[in-house]
Design an enzyme around this catalytic site. Structure first.
Site, mmCIF file in Angstrom:
data_model
loop_
_atom_site.group_PDB
_atom_site.id
_atom_site.type_symbol
_atom_site.label_atom_id
_atom_site.label_comp_id
_atom_site.label_asym_id
_atom_site.label_seq_id
_atom_site.Cartn_x
_atom_site.Cartn_y
_atom_site.Cartn_z
ATOM 1 N N ASN A 103 0.912 -1.053 0.057
ATOM 2 C CA ASN A 103 -0.120 0.245 0.270
ATOM 3 C C ASN A 103 0.799 1.627 -0.318
ATOM 4 O O ASN A 103 0.642 1.642 0.703
ATOM 5 C CB ASN A 103 -1.036 -0.217 0.717
ATOM 6 N N ASP A 314 4.257 -5.239 12.211
ATOM 7 C CA ASP A 314 2.959 -4.253 11.027
ATOM 8 C C ASP A 314 3.638 -2.838 12.074
ATOM 9 O O ASP A 314 2.808 -1.956 10.978
ATOM 10 C CB ASP A 314 1.992 -3.841 12.100
#
Ligand SMILES: [Zn+2]
Ligand SMILES: [Zn+2]
Length: 433
Positions: A103, A314
């Site tokens: 992304n 993450d």
């Protein structure tokens, strides 16, 4: 599927450490000799062969870590992170391999964009890095990417991480196409019509602070849907950043029912609860949000029993000016590569919530297995992927200490135990501290 810059293999002897490699059942004081990047001997005493000798008395030598979920922010936001800075941060955190999410800006949804990243990794990556490609073009959730072409260019798996694939029909077709390339889908499970506008877990803390709530069920209904589809299509799915007890239950049931599903949890979800949000520190704002103590306990139990096979950071770097705003206006995400082991050692291993052996497995072999990567191991003939850990000393997390270009850590100012002293990745010494 992993790339890094070319460096000569190390010639090294590591002496005096407690060698701990849970998958091979090794827990002993042993010496390890590395010849030209390959583990050549593991024994009570090895010949130094004129190699450099590292005296490691009192330290733990383990297989280096694999982070299956990192945001490198390139292309598009090189002010926040690059392949060079992100992999340097990974090296400092004890990682020998990381996987980057697609992304970015542009989204990694074409062979051209992915190919450029592979080239960047060959020039700049301090530790081997692999890339996931998008499930849908532009991550808009409307049409699938060319998964076959992306696989040929080197995509490890597919993900629209950052946003969910809202359409069940499209998810079903994604499972069919991903299967034909023998790669899993990595899923950001969020039902946007339930989470929309939420900054904080829907519960007591959100109510007290007057924040819109992002309920657990916004995650768990999406997890249930995707596991049902994966079972129906016999596809492989990996559930990203699990946060809710109901999602963990769904994953456990699906795995028991034979669905090829795996899951990961982040250090922040394993250590913190929504209580931390009372500080209004934007560095405890992430998606999914920090949840209740019962959720945290469910994650911990699943990590212990193997339902959750991987710890994933993450790692989500953000520029300081973006995080130095009121809580509601701040973007989601925190960094994690350089603090993951120490945070989990300090808050989970030392208090006896998880054995060190289990943590090491979930940070190394577990994530490698999920994505079909070679599992780092301490065995003769294996490439040297090693981390030397100091579990007795303590250190303070400071902005100045980070290799990452961003400092949005939830651990700033904290004193942690468990420090990475040396990382050997793919046979090269990539970090010494
Ligand atoms: Zn996500
Ligand atoms: Zn992410």
């Amino acid at each position: 599927m992993l790339w890094q810059r070319d460096l000569p293999g190390a010639n090294l002897v590591i002496r005096g450490a407690r060698v701990l490699d849970p998958p091979s059942g090794i827990d002993a004081r042993l010496e390890v000799r590395i010849d030209n990047g390959t583990i050549a001997e593991v024994a009570e005493q090895v010949d130094a062969n004129e190699h450099r000798v590292v005296e490691a008395d009192g330290l733990v030598l383990a297989a280096a870590f694999v982070d299956p979920h990192v945001h490198l922010r390139t292309p598009g936001r090189e002010d926040e992170e690059t392949v060079a800075s992100g992999t340097a941060a990974a090296a400092a955190g004890g990682y020998c391999a990381i996987l980057a999410m697609p992304n970015t800006d542009p989204i990694v949804d074409s062979a051209a964009t992915l190919g450029a990243l592979v080239e960047a990794a060959r020039r700049e990556a301090e530790v081997p890095v692999g890339f996931l490609a998008a499930i849908t073009r532009g991550q808009r959730g409307e049409e699938l990417t060319e998964m076959g072409e992306l696989a040929e260019t080197g995509a490890v798996a597919y993900s629209d991480d950052g946003v969910p694939v809202a359409s069940a029909g499209l998810m079903r077709r994604a499972l069919q196409y991903a299967s034909s390339t023998d790669r899993p889908l990595a899923l950001h499970c969020e039902e946007p019509t339930l989470s929309h506008g939420g900054h904080v877990h829907e519960g007591r803390v959100a109510a007290e602070l007057g924040f819109a709530g992002y309920p657990s069920v916004a995650e768990s209904v999406a997890v249930e849907r995707d596991l049902a589809l994966a079972g129906y299509e016999q596809g492989r799915v990996h559930v990203l950043h699990l946060s809710a007890a109901e999602s963990v239950d769904a994953l456990r049931r699906a795995r028991e029912g034979g669905v090829a599903a795996s899951g990961e949890a982040t250090p922040h979800h394993l250590v913190l609860t929504d209580d931390a949000v009372r500080s209004l520190d934007p560095n405890v704002k992430m998606n999914p949000p920090l949840r209740a103590e019962a959720d945290r306990r469910a994650l911990l139990q699943a990590l212990r029993d193997g339902t959750i096979e991987a710890v994933a950071t993450d790692h989500a770097p953000h520029a300081s000016h973006e995080k130095e705003v009121p809580f509601e206006a701040a973007p989601f995400g925190v960094t994690g590569l350089e603090t993951a082991f120490a945070a989990l050692y300090t808050y989970l291993v030392e208090p006896g919530l998880i054995p060190l052996e289990t943590l090491l497995e979930r940070m190394s072999a577990g994530p490698a297995r999920i994505y079909g990567l070679d599992q780092p191991r301490i065995a003769v003939g294996a490439p040297a992927n090693l981390v030397l850990l100091d579990t007795s000393g303590s250190w303070q997390v400071t902005e100045a200490g980070f290799r990452s270009r961003s400092v949005n850590s939830w651990l700033l100012g904290e004193t942690l135990r468990g420090q990475v002293r040396m990382t050997v990745a793919a046979g090269r010494v990539v970090h010494e501290g």
